[in-house]
Design an enzyme around this catalytic site. Structure first.
Site, PDB file in Angstrom:
ATOM      1  N   SER A 138       0.869  -1.190   0.000  1.00 46.85           N
ATOM      2  CA  SER A 138       0.000   0.000   0.000  1.00 46.85           C
ATOM      3  C   SER A 138       0.897   1.228   0.000  1.00 46.85           C
ATOM      4  O   SER A 138       2.072   1.144   0.399  1.00 46.85           O
ATOM      5  CB  SER A 138      -0.861  -0.001   1.264  1.00 46.85           C
ATOM      6  OG  SER A 138      -1.470   1.253   1.471  1.00 46.85           O
ATOM      7  N   TYR A 151      -1.637  -1.369  10.476  1.00 50.32           N
ATOM      8  CA  TYR A 151      -1.786  -1.553   9.028  1.00 50.32           C
ATOM      9  C   TYR A 151      -0.530  -1.052   8.312  1.00 50.32           C
ATOM     10  O   TYR A 151       0.060  -1.763   7.496  1.00 50.32           O
ATOM     11  CB  TYR A 151      -3.034  -0.809   8.535  1.00 50.32           C
ATOM     12  CG  TYR A 151      -3.307  -1.017   7.058  1.00 50.32           C
ATOM     13  CD1 TYR A 151      -3.901  -2.196   6.604  1.00 50.32           C
ATOM     14  CD2 TYR A 151      -2.965  -0.056   6.115  1.00 50.32           C
ATOM     15  CE1 TYR A 151      -4.141  -2.398   5.255  1.00 50.32           C
ATOM     16  CE2 TYR A 151      -3.205  -0.250   4.764  1.00 50.32           C
ATOM     17  CZ  TYR A 151      -3.796  -1.423   4.338  1.00 50.32           C
ATOM     18  OH  TYR A 151      -4.033  -1.632   2.995  1.00 50.32           O
TER      19      TYR A 151
END
Ligand SMILES: NC(=O)c1ccc[n+]([C@@H]2O[C@H](COP(=O)([O-])OP(=O)(O)OC[C@H]3O[C@@H](n4cnc5c(N)ncnc54)[C@H](OP(=O)(O)O)[C@@H]3O)[C@@H](O)[C@H]2O)c1
Length: 262
Positions: A138, A151
């Protein structure tokens, strides 16, 4: 005729199912996720459209026994040519207030599952001296924000692991390719599961489609690019962020913390 085999985790929706639809043209597929009905429907669609063999493998990759079975299936696939470690989910909340079990589950999925499946896949790929692994990280691997520590940490781990594998493979003179795919906001179930409203989360110009993310990844694979960041806006953002002194980067991250993350 025997086709090369691509394994996709998290193939039941979003970026994973977009990979499956694109790869079905050239590959036989092994699709992994928990929701059997979605995988079965996708398999039916792809078998009808393409001359491909599609195997559905239902597994919760945070479960040690099921993960071990998935890794064994990959290790036993002699035609394996591509593994896409895509399964993942988000979690929001200040670290000490967040549900520890949910955070640990995220680490099991993003870190432990990727580790085990990649190890199984490289056993085959390195022996064949061919093929590739795509790890879906990401933009959060490179820029943090509040409420997203776990995350961001797992996505940074994915990017770092991929870079390390790139160096190992180069050192060994192997033709196997690895890629860390680093998308920004992408329309999928990801934000729905977090209860986030996509319309107010980010301006329309920042939203990517799963198809555009997969296109960028496959173009990057053809060029053997290690890091693929889909979309010029995100490339520009990360390029600039990487050049900033830490104090300024942190100021920007604090400002961005007012927005939900991806
Ligand atoms: N959407 C974004 O804005 C964005 C941005 C950057 C990176 N990403 C990354 O892109 C990847 C794909 O996300 P997406 O946007 O396509 O979201 P998505 O539509 O929610 O897809 C997530 C996939 O992961 C699977 N999955 C979740 N938990 C699993 C488990 N325990 N075991 C096996 N499979 C599991 C889900 O399938 P089942 O529920 O059927 O198991 C689903 O197929 C993720 O790694 C995410 O972190 C997304």
């Amino acid at each position: 005729m025997t086709k090369p085999v691509a394994v996709i985790t998290g193939a039941s929706s979003g970026i994973g199912s977009a990979f499956a639809r694109r790869l079905a043209v050239h590959y036989d597929l092994l699709l992994i996720a928990r929701r059997q009905e979605l995988l079965d429907a996708l398999a039916l669609e792809l078998r009808a459209r393409h001359d491909c063999r599609v195997t559905v493998f239902v597994a919760d990759l945070t479960d040690t026994v099921q993960l071990t079975s998935a890794a064994a299936a990959i290790a036993a696939e002699p035609q394996l040519d591509l593994l896409v470690n895509n399964a993942g989910f988000g979690h929001r909340g200040l670290f000490w207030e967040a549900d520890l079990e949910a955070i640990e589950k995220m680490h099991r999925l993003h870190v432990t599952a990727t580790l085990r499946l990649t190890h199984a896949a490289l056993g085959v790929l390195v022996r064949r001296n061919a093929g590739a692994i795509i790890n879906v990280a990401s933009v959060a691997a490179f820029g943090q924000r509040a409420g997203n520590a776990s995350y961001g940490a797992t996505k940074s781990w994915l990017a770092t692991l991929t870079e390390g594998l790139y160096l190992d493979l180069h050192q060994a003179g192997s033709a196997v390719t690895v890629q860390a795919l680093c998308p920004g906001f992408t329309s999928s179930e990801f934000h729905d599961l977090l209860g986030e409203d996509r319309a107010t989360l980010a301006p329309p110009s920042l939203w990517l489609t799963a198809d555009a993310v997969v296109d960028a990844s496959l173009q990057g694979l053809a060029k053997r690019s290690l890091f693929v960041v889909p979309g010029w806006r995100y490339k520009l953002m990360l390029g600039l962020l990487g050049k900033l002194p830490t104090a300024l980067k942190l100021r920007l991250e604090q400002r961005a913390s007012r927005l939900p993350s991806h």
